[in-house]
Design a protein around this motif. Sequence first.
Motif, short mmCIF file in Angstrom:
data_model
loop_
_atom_site.label_atom_id
_atom_site.label_comp_id
_atom_site.label_asym_id
_atom_site.label_seq_id
_atom_site.Cartn_x
_atom_site.Cartn_y
_atom_site.Cartn_z
N THR A 65 0.85 -1.17 0.00
CA THR A 65 0.00 0.00 0.00
C THR A 65 0.89 1.23 0.00
O THR A 65 1.63 1.47 0.96
N PHE A 66 0.85 1.95 -1.11
CA PHE A 66 1.64 3.18 -1.27
C PHE A 66 0.78 4.35 -0.84
O PHE A 66 -0.23 4.65 -1.47
N GLY A 67 1.19 5.02 0.23
CA GLY A 67 0.48 6.20 0.70
C GLY A 67 1.32 7.44 0.48
O GLY A 67 2.44 7.36 -0.03
N GLU A 68 0.80 8.57 0.87
CA GLU A 68 1.54 9.82 0.71
C GLU A 68 2.67 9.94 1.72
O GLU A 68 3.70 10.53 1.43
N ASP A 69 2.48 9.38 2.94
CA ASP A 69 3.48 9.50 4.00
C ASP A 69 4.25 8.22 4.28
O ASP A 69 5.34 8.28 4.85
N GLU A 70 3.66 7.06 3.92
CA GLU A 70 4.32 5.79 4.21
C GLU A 70 3.89 4.72 3.22
O GLU A 70 2.87 4.85 2.55
N THR A 71 4.69 3.68 3.16
CA THR A 71 4.39 2.51 2.33
C THR A 71 4.38 1.30 3.25
O THR A 71 5.32 1.09 4.02
N THR A 72 3.31 0.51 3.18
CA THR A 72 3.19 -0.68 4.01
C THR A 72 3.25 -1.91 3.11
O THR A 72 2.54 -1.99 2.10
N ALA A 73 4.10 -2.86 3.48
CA ALA A 73 4.25 -4.09 2.73
C ALA A 73 3.92 -5.26 3.64
O ALA A 73 4.31 -5.28 4.81
N LEU A 74 3.19 -6.23 3.11
CA LEU A 74 2.91 -7.43 3.89
C LEU A 74 2.88 -8.65 2.99
O LEU A 74 2.61 -8.55 1.79
N ILE A 75 3.18 -9.79 3.60
CA ILE A 75 3.15 -11.07 2.91
C ILE A 75 2.21 -11.98 3.68
O ILE A 75 2.31 -12.09 4.90
N VAL A 76 1.31 -12.62 2.95
CA VAL A 76 0.30 -13.50 3.52
C VAL A 76 0.47 -14.89 2.91
O VAL A 76 0.64 -15.02 1.70
N ALA A 77 0.44 -15.92 3.75
CA ALA A 77 0.51 -17.30 3.28
C ALA A 77 -0.76 -18.02 3.71
O ALA A 77 -1.05 -18.11 4.90
N SER A 78 -1.52 -18.48 2.73
CA SER A 78 -2.78 -19.18 3.01
C SER A 78 -3.64 -18.44 4.02
O SER A 78 -4.07 -18.98 5.03
N ASN A 79 -3.86 -17.14 3.75
CA ASN A 79 -4.71 -16.25 4.55
C ASN A 79 -4.17 -15.93 5.95
O ASN A 79 -4.93 -15.46 6.80
N THR A 80 -2.88 -16.19 6.20
CA THR A 80 -2.27 -15.85 7.48
C THR A 80 -1.10 -14.89 7.23
O THR A 80 -0.20 -15.21 6.45
N GLN A 81 -1.14 -13.73 7.86
CA GLN A 81 -0.06 -12.76 7.68
C GLN A 81 1.22 -13.31 8.31
O GLN A 81 1.24 -13.68 9.48
N ILE A 82 2.31 -13.35 7.53
CA ILE A 82 3.58 -13.87 8.02
C ILE A 82 4.67 -12.81 8.10
O ILE A 82 5.69 -13.03 8.75
N ALA A 83 4.48 -11.67 7.44
CA ALA A 83 5.47 -10.59 7.51
C ALA A 83 4.78 -9.27 7.20
O ALA A 83 3.89 -9.21 6.35
N ARG A 84 5.23 -8.21 7.89
CA ARG A 84 4.67 -6.88 7.68
C ARG A 84 5.71 -5.85 8.10
O ARG A 84 6.36 -6.00 9.13
N GLU A 85 5.83 -4.79 7.30
CA GLU A 85 6.73 -3.70 7.65
C GLU A 85 6.22 -2.42 7.01
O GLU A 85 5.68 -2.44 5.91
N THR A 86 6.42 -1.31 7.72
CA THR A 86 6.05 0.00 7.20
C THR A 86 7.31 0.80 6.96
O THR A 86 8.21 0.82 7.80
N PHE A 87 7.38 1.44 5.80
CA PHE A 87 8.54 2.21 5.37
C PHE A 87 8.11 3.66 5.15
O PHE A 87 6.96 3.92 4.80
N PRO A 88 9.04 4.62 5.26
CA PRO A 88 8.71 6.00 4.90
C PRO A 88 8.32 6.04 3.41
O PRO A 88 8.78 5.21 2.63
N ALA A 89 7.50 7.00 3.04
CA ALA A 89 7.08 7.13 1.64
C ALA A 89 8.29 7.25 0.74
O ALA A 89 9.30 7.86 1.10
N LEU A 90 8.19 6.66 -0.43
CA LEU A 90 9.30 6.68 -1.39
C LEU A 90 9.33 7.97 -2.17
O LEU A 90 8.36 8.61 -2.38
#
Length: 90
Positions: A65-90
């Motif tokens: 999800t690319f936002g104006e202030d931050e970008t959030t990335a997540l990885i889901v395996a079989s409907n279960t979130q396994i990784a998530r991180e938020t980064f400053p906007a690019l």
Amino acid sequence: MPALQIDYRNADLKLEFDEGPSARLYINNIQRVQETADQTPCTLRLSSSVQTDYEWHEFIEAIVTFGEDETTALIVASNTQIARETFPAL
């Protein structure tokens, strides 16, 4: 280039993204899918199946999800979130 990476059941999963906005999903160092959008803010969804462990198959979804202030990335395996991180906007 920001990336979210995790070793999940003997499969190396990596989600790379940049200010395009675009994103790429790699499984075991092989690019499986790439998505690009025309503008920000936006959400990109990338998906692929993967064999994990011995004869086990899972559906992997990467969401950026690319936002104006931050970008959030997540990885889901079989409907279960396994990784998530938020980064400053690019």
